[in-house]
Design a protein around this motif. Structure first.
Motif, short mmCIF file in Angstrom:
data_model
loop_
_atom_site.label_atom_id
_atom_site.label_comp_id
_atom_site.label_asym_id
_atom_site.label_seq_id
_atom_site.Cartn_x
_atom_site.Cartn_y
_atom_site.Cartn_z
N UNK A 1 19.76 -33.50 51.78
CA UNK A 1 18.93 -34.73 51.79
C UNK A 1 18.08 -35.03 52.75
N UNK A 2 18.77 -34.61 53.99
CA UNK A 2 17.96 -34.83 55.19
C UNK A 2 16.83 -33.84 55.52
N UNK A 3 16.98 -32.72 54.77
CA UNK A 3 15.52 -31.81 54.76
C UNK A 3 14.31 -32.47 54.06
N UNK A 4 14.66 -33.14 52.84
CA UNK A 4 13.80 -34.08 52.36
C UNK A 4 13.10 -34.95 52.91
N UNK A 5 13.91 -35.85 53.51
CA UNK A 5 13.57 -37.01 54.24
C UNK A 5 12.93 -36.45 55.41
N UNK A 6 13.35 -35.49 56.04
CA UNK A 6 12.79 -34.91 57.37
C UNK A 6 11.37 -34.19 57.02
N UNK A 7 11.41 -33.74 55.92
CA UNK A 7 10.16 -32.97 55.64
C UNK A 7 9.08 -34.20 55.31
N UNK A 8 9.15 -35.22 54.80
CA UNK A 8 8.38 -36.29 54.59
C UNK A 8 8.05 -36.95 55.91
N UNK A 9 8.85 -36.83 56.75
CA UNK A 9 8.74 -37.38 58.09
C UNK A 9 7.73 -36.50 58.66
N UNK A 10 7.77 -35.01 58.66
CA UNK A 10 6.97 -34.13 59.10
C UNK A 10 5.36 -34.09 58.51
N UNK A 11 5.34 -34.43 57.26
CA UNK A 11 4.13 -34.83 56.47
C UNK A 11 3.51 -35.96 57.28
N UNK A 12 4.05 -37.04 57.40
CA UNK A 12 3.44 -38.19 58.01
C UNK A 12 3.01 -37.91 59.51
N UNK B 1 -0.51 -32.89 55.34
CA UNK B 1 0.02 -34.22 55.64
C UNK B 1 -0.42 -35.43 54.70
N UNK B 2 -1.68 -35.40 54.70
CA UNK B 2 -2.18 -36.69 54.17
C UNK B 2 -1.83 -36.65 52.60
N UNK B 3 -2.11 -35.61 51.91
CA UNK B 3 -2.18 -35.69 50.41
C UNK B 3 -0.41 -35.76 50.24
N UNK B 4 0.29 -34.89 50.94
CA UNK B 4 1.63 -34.68 50.65
C UNK B 4 2.64 -36.26 50.64
N UNK B 5 2.04 -36.63 51.85
CA UNK B 5 2.41 -37.98 52.18
C UNK B 5 2.35 -39.06 51.10
N UNK B 6 0.90 -39.07 50.60
CA UNK B 6 0.61 -39.95 49.44
C UNK B 6 1.23 -39.62 48.28
N UNK B 7 1.48 -38.37 48.18
CA UNK B 7 2.10 -38.21 46.91
C UNK B 7 3.62 -38.50 46.79
N UNK B 8 4.26 -38.64 48.06
CA UNK B 8 5.59 -38.93 48.19
C UNK B 8 5.77 -40.62 48.31
N UNK B 9 4.75 -41.12 48.82
CA UNK B 9 4.99 -42.61 48.71
C UNK B 9 4.53 -43.54 47.43
#
Lengths: 226, 559
Positions: free
Chosen positions: B308-319, B524-532
């Motif tokens: 779970x942490x890897x997913x959340x940290x990954x989204x943070x990295x994208x941001x 980062x931009x597109x990945x983050x938006x995709x997650x958001x």
């Protein structure tokens, strides 16, 4: 094709040769007449088909049950009508108030549409709340009421729908002893005042005694009148 | 009207799969009049067999599919065994939905940003290890497909966990666990011996879906998987996109091969079930207590939290990357932040965003009407569908997308719907419907029947009872199902790309298209938006009832 009881009591609730079967097993098999203003108690062990019988009278029994017999109410055969046209009110052991409506909204849901006009509908609701000792509660959230108050709202909701008969499915079993006898008297009084034939299912002999009416015990799925 | 709902739903869900399979089957054997293929032949298969590294691609698909499924299955089962009924379990349950809603591609990009040789994990270790430069190790797109497996595992764990939770509730697992504990069994062994056999039948189809997905995934494999050669599904997409249209015949044959591979893997899993069942019985009857399982419990908790942490940290990295200015290695954070790139991309983002929302919005509106109509009909008839229906619902999830999407494109072409908005929505609907159904079916079926009966006996007809009793009572799960459907639609890559034939750029197609390049800020931009986006869906689904029912305490619990 009317059974003899209908002639005697055309305005009551009459069950003629009602037999409910589930997967070949007979759940109940009885003839019964409940006169207007009379409260008949149905007792018996759990699984004896008491609740199924009430479901059958309401028309909400799940498919899968095999039913035979006829139900008459006020001289009209209702066994073939959809539930909403039968004018049979039912109270369960839970109040089942709709949690997304206010107390007044719950009552308004039940009020027939032929009572028109905002003011008139509102008056009816206020009157009902007053009878239940809940004057001014119309805008309250049902979740903020006590168990006893909610139970009374549920009763008024059924009565406002102008039923021709009342069914009680162990409606007192969730209430504590003191509240129970008070609430029981309230329900019975309302039912008698409106002259409703009332059929009650219960486990508790005290409930049965309080009615002062006939008690029927379902044993071996045959009805025995005490 | 309600009478036709189940038939219509099955047609819209299974019809495209069958039509697509037919549209793949015929060209695989040389028949595709639109491209001048009017004769039956096996030349497509001969061509396919001659492709270099085909067996490597096949092996990659098979191994990564099996490994990802086995690992996520083992982690979820052991985690439930070790922690069911504890506070940790409850805490994990709460973060589940948001993690589950993150599209596969976004999670994969996030993971890539963490484990890359110059990613956050290396940067954390670098000062200690004394790495002045990013170490020369292959952590992404490795030849074994391990990064791909990791990317799949972190996304499949929450999915299987959710499915297991549902099964646990139905099986009354808490009691079995108590019995095992009181007989002196360790938590893990007791659970595996008493609860697992009972819930397994219910998580079997979800497992098959995970297996089929993992062995045929395209977007995650393009981001994390090896490239020389790629797993089979990625190569099929390349062949399908080849300007030389005659490649389509071979691509169709390869799509069938992919389907056979998935069928073979499922058969293999079924054989494994038999063996495991046999051994498990022997093990359970042996009576071993395994009381000292503290180490196992701790390990599996660490692994689950890590996933779970890897997913959340990954989204943070994208941001962080999306607003990173100059970022020196091995600094943990960029030297400066800038929104310049966001501003530059804004017009393109707006277009992709609108497409994503329109396609997703249309799909979930059609989806929710059909799903509710099916469930309402079921409730009015008081008849539960049999087990066969579950297979129908899972069919689109068991089929490799790549195996029928090209055929479906051909089929829509025959109908004159090629590259149209409606055909893209219909393609999304194939995957949106099953998930919405799975999400809403349990709450719908467990609604206390007496509410309905009360409404009817108060003189309201079935339709009024539906609108004024059932729907308000189920407002939360209905909105949750809409959010689930929206998340599924946002995550779709292949259906949007192939059925839309590139006409409909969504956040997801744009994001995955960036995988080939190496522009981390854009990713980062597109990945983050995709997650958001899915996240926003869930936020709306929670906020709306909270506001509408703010004065109704009785509506607060539940989903």
């Amino acid at each position: 094709m009317s059974s003899p009881e209908t002639a005697i009591s055309p305005s009551g609730l009459v069950l003629a040769g009602v037999k409910i079967t589930l997967k070949g097993q007979v759940l109940c098999d009885l003839d019964l007449t409940v006169a207007p203003g009379e409260i008949v108690t149905l007792m018996g062990p759990s699984g004896a088909g008491k609740s199924s019988l009430l479901g059958y009278i309401c028309g909400t029994l799940a498919p899968g049950f095999t039913c035979r017999g006829r139900v008459w109410l006020k001289g009209r055969e209702i066994g073939t009508l959809p539930p909403q046209d039968r004018h049979v009110g039912i109270l369960f052991q839970d109040d089942l108030l709709f949690p997304y409506l206010s107390v007044g909204g719950n009552l308004a849901f039940a009020l027939p549409v032929d009572i028109r006009g905002r003011g008139q509908r509102r008056d009816k609701i206020d009157q009902a709340l007053e009878i239940a000792g809940l004057a001014g509660f119309a805008d309250r959230d049902p979740a903020t009421l006590s168990g006893g108050q909610r139970a009374r709202v549920a009763v008024m909701r059924v009565l406002l729908s102008a039923p021709s008969a009342l069914l009680l499915d162990e409606p007192f079993s969730r209430l504590d002893a003191k509240l129970r006898s008070q609430f029981r008297e309230f329900v019975f009084e309302q039912a008698r005042q409106q002259n409703l034939p009332t059929l009650m299912v219960t486990h508790d002999p005290e409930d049965a005694n309080a009615t002062g009416g006939p008690v029927i015990t379902l044993t071996d799925h045959r009805a025995q009148q005490a | 009207m309600l009478r036709f709902a189940p038939v219509l739903t099955v047609i819209l869900m299974v019809g495209p799969v069958l039509a697509g399979l037919l549209g793949t089957l015929l060209p695989a054997f040389g028949y595709l009049p639109a491209l001048g293929g009017g004769e039956w032949s096996l030349s497509a298969w001969r061509e396919l067999a001659a492709q270099p590294g085909l067996e490597i691609s096949l092996r990659l698909s098979a191994v990564s599919g099996l490994l990802a499924t086995l690992i996520s299955f083992a982690v979820v089962m052991l985690f439930c065994a070790a922690w069911q009924g504890t506070r940790v379990f409850g805490a994990i349950q709460r973060v589940l939905s948001p993690i589950l809603s993150i599209p596969h591609a976004a999670a994969a990009f996030g993971l890539a940003f963490l484990i890359a040789p110059s990613g956050w994990i290396v940067r954390l270790v670098a000062p200690l290890a004394g790495w002045q430069q990013p170490p020369d190790i292959v952590t992404l797109q490795d030849g074994w497909g391990l990064a791909l497996v990791a990317g799949l595992v972190i996304k499949e764990i929450p999915f299987l966990f959710l499915m297991t939770l549902g099964a646990l509730q139905q099986a009354n697992a808490g009691q079995s666990q108590q019995v095992a504990l009181s007989l002196g069994y360790g938590r893990v062994a007791g659970w595996l011996k008493t609860v697992l056999p009972r819930i397994y039948p219910q998580i079997r189809l979800p497992l098959f879906a995970v297996l089929a997905y993992s062995a045929s995934v395209v977007d995650v494999a393009m981001i994390l998987g090896p490239t020389t050669p790629s797993p089979l599904a990625v190569r099929i997409l390349h062949w399908l996109s080849d300007p030389d249209l005659s490649m389509r015949f071979m691509a169709s044959a390869a799509s069938l091969l992919q389907l056979m591979l998935v069928a073979g893997l499922i058969a293999l899993w079924m054989a494994g079930e038999k063996i495991a069942g046999f051994c498990g019985l022997y093990w359970a009857e042996g009576g071993g207590r395994y009381r000292r399982d503290g180490a196992v419990r701790l390990t599996v908790a660490v692994v689950s939290i890590l996933a779970a942490g890897l997913i959340l940290a990954g989204i943070a990295a994208l941001a962080v990357w999306s607003i990173a200015g100059f970022w020196r290695y091995p600094d943990l954070l960029p030297g400066q932040f800038t929104v310049k790139l966001w501003l530059r991309e804004l017009p393109a983002l707006a277009g992709a965003l609108i497409n994503s929302v329109l396609i997703g919005g249309a799909a979930i509106m059609i989806g929710i009407i059909l799903v509710i109509a099916c469930l309402e009909r079921e409730a009015r008839q008081s008849a539960r569908p049999g087990r066969g229906v579950m297979w129908l619902i899972y069919l689109p999830l068991l089929m490799p997308q790549i195996s029928f999407m090209f055929g479906l494109q051909v089929f829509f072409g025959y109908l004159g719907l090629e590259r149209s908005f409606i055909s893209v929505v219909l393609a999304h609907l194939v995957f949106v419907l099953p998930y919405m159904f799975l999400s809403l079916a349990d709450p719908y079926r467990s609604l206390d029947d007496r509410y309905r009966h009360t409404g009817l006996c108060l003189g309201a007809g079935p339709d009024r009872v539906f609108w004024q009793v059932v729907l308000p009572l189920l407002a939360r799960p209905v909105l949750a199902a809409l959010a689930v459907g929206f998340a599924v639609s946002i995550g779709q890559y292949l259906p949007t790309l192939l059925i839309g034939a590139g006409r409909f750029a969504t956040i997801t197609t744009d994001a995955v298209a960036l995988a080939a390049g190496n522009d981390r800020r854009m990713i980062g931009i597109y990945g983050l938006l995709q997650a958001l986006l899915p996240f926003a869906g869930f936020a709306v689904a929670m906020l709306v009832p909270a506001i509408v029912f703010r004065q109704r305490r009785g509506m607060r619990d539940g989903l």
